[in-house]
Design a protein around this motif. Structure first.
Motif, PDB file in Angstrom:
ATOM      1  N   LEU A 154       0.830  -1.206   0.000  1.00  0.00           N
ATOM      2  CA  LEU A 154       0.000   0.000   0.000  1.00  0.00           C
ATOM      3  C   LEU A 154       0.866   1.258   0.000  1.00  0.00           C
ATOM      4  O   LEU A 154       0.575   2.229  -0.707  1.00  0.00           O
ATOM      5  CB  LEU A 154      -0.929  -0.012   1.217  1.00  0.00           C
ATOM      6  N   LEU A 155       1.948   1.235   0.779  1.00  0.00           N
ATOM      7  CA  LEU A 155       2.872   2.371   0.779  1.00  0.00           C
ATOM      8  C   LEU A 155       3.516   2.554  -0.593  1.00  0.00           C
ATOM      9  O   LEU A 155       3.687   3.690  -1.063  1.00  0.00           O
ATOM     10  CB  LEU A 155       3.955   2.159   1.834  1.00  0.00           C
ATOM     11  N   GLN A 156       3.839   1.456  -1.231  1.00  0.00           N
ATOM     12  CA  GLN A 156       4.441   1.523  -2.558  1.00  0.00           C
ATOM     13  C   GLN A 156       3.481   2.164  -3.553  1.00  0.00           C
ATOM     14  O   GLN A 156       3.890   2.949  -4.426  1.00  0.00           O
ATOM     15  CB  GLN A 156       4.833   0.116  -3.023  1.00  0.00           C
ATOM     16  N   SER A 157       2.196   1.848  -3.423  1.00  0.00           N
ATOM     17  CA  SER A 157       1.202   2.401  -4.350  1.00  0.00           C
ATOM     18  C   SER A 157       1.058   3.917  -4.187  1.00  0.00           C
ATOM     19  O   SER A 157       0.969   4.644  -5.177  1.00  0.00           O
ATOM     20  CB  SER A 157      -0.149   1.716  -4.138  1.00  0.00           C
ATOM     21  N   ILE A 158       1.054   4.422  -2.941  1.00  0.00           N
ATOM     22  CA  ILE A 158       0.908   5.873  -2.776  1.00  0.00           C
ATOM     23  C   ILE A 158       2.213   6.602  -3.095  1.00  0.00           C
ATOM     24  O   ILE A 158       2.191   7.793  -3.418  1.00  0.00           O
ATOM     25  CB  ILE A 158       0.398   6.242  -1.365  1.00  0.00           C
ATOM     26  N   GLN A 159       3.345   5.893  -3.019  1.00  0.00           N
ATOM     27  CA  GLN A 159       4.591   6.510  -3.477  1.00  0.00           C
ATOM     28  C   GLN A 159       4.534   6.723  -4.988  1.00  0.00           C
ATOM     29  O   GLN A 159       4.929   7.781  -5.491  1.00  0.00           O
ATOM     30  CB  GLN A 159       5.793   5.642  -3.114  1.00  0.00           C
ATOM     31  N   LYS A 160       4.013   5.748  -5.715  1.00  0.00           N
ATOM     32  CA  LYS A 160       3.883   5.891  -7.168  1.00  0.00           C
ATOM     33  C   LYS A 160       2.920   7.001  -7.536  1.00  0.00           C
ATOM     34  O   LYS A 160       3.070   7.628  -8.588  1.00  0.00           O
ATOM     35  CB  LYS A 160       3.422   4.558  -7.772  1.00  0.00           C
TER      36      LYS A 160
END
Length: 215
Positions: free
Chosen positions: A52-58
């Motif tokens: 989930l953190l990776q998705s909002i970083q993108k």
């Protein structure tokens, strides 16, 4: 006869002890399997949160430096705490609150994005930078308050944005004016009625004069 009786008692005692040892072994085995299952589920939950953190970083909500403290928050939960049902329950509660905050970020209007990014950055700065500081006291006291404050900040920012939009719409000058006419009539109607009455009298007078001239 006495030897046979003693031998029987010995066999019964051995069987009884064997049953107790086997039952205890089964209990320990089940407990170990349960512990492994709990630990496995917690590792899955940690991986889901990292994704989930990776998705909002993108999506531009976090940069790698801001993301790292949140990863440490999830990964270090059981470094200084035992993996058991109670601690796992608190862990899931904390992760669910973080999930809720992040999902509200993703659904928020673009116009408030900068304010919400700032709120995330403030949380990242408040999280410990040293792994040893992620101890049981931190997770029981500070971590829930930090996450609750993040949710409150997001809710407040979005609420203020929506109220500002509603105020803007209600004061829009392009909104049509109220043109309803009261029972007593408007000034324009009264003036029009007076003009029509004057015109009627003038026509009647002109007709009478025309008739008189013809006679």
């Amino acid at each position: 006869m006495a030897l046979w009786f003693l031998a029987t008692l010995l066999v019964v005692a051995i069987v009884f002890i064997a049953i107790i040892i086997y039952s205890r072994y089964q209990e320990l085995k089940l407990k170990e399997l349960k512990q492994k299952r709990i630990a496995h589920n917690c590792r899955i939950r940690q991986r889901e949160f990292r994704d989930l953190l990776q998705s909002i970083q993108k999506e531009g909500w976090l940069n790698p430096q801001q993301k790292q403290p949140f990863i440490m928050l999830a990964n270090n939960y059981f470094v200084f705490q035992t993996v058991n049902e109670i601690n796992c329950s608190h862990f899931y509660e904390l992760m669910n609150k973080l999930d809720s905050a992040i999902n509200k970020l993703k659904a928020a209007p673009f116009t408030v994005k900068e304010d919400l990014i700032e709120a995330l950055n403030n949380v990242a700065q408040r999280l410990p930078k040293v792994p040893t500081q992620y101890n049981a006291q931190f997770y029981s006291d500070r971590a829930p308050k930090i996450v609750d404050n993040l949710n409150d900040k997001i809710d407040y920012t979005i609420k203020m944005h929506l109220e500002a939009e509603l105020t803007k719409d209600s004061s829009d000058p392009s909104e049509p004016l109220n043109t309803d006419i009261s029972d007593s009539g408007s000034m324009e109607e009264l003036e029009a009625d007076a003009f029509d009455d004057y015109t009627k009298r003038a026509l009647e007078s002109h007709t009478q004069r025309s008739l008189s001239n013809e006679n």
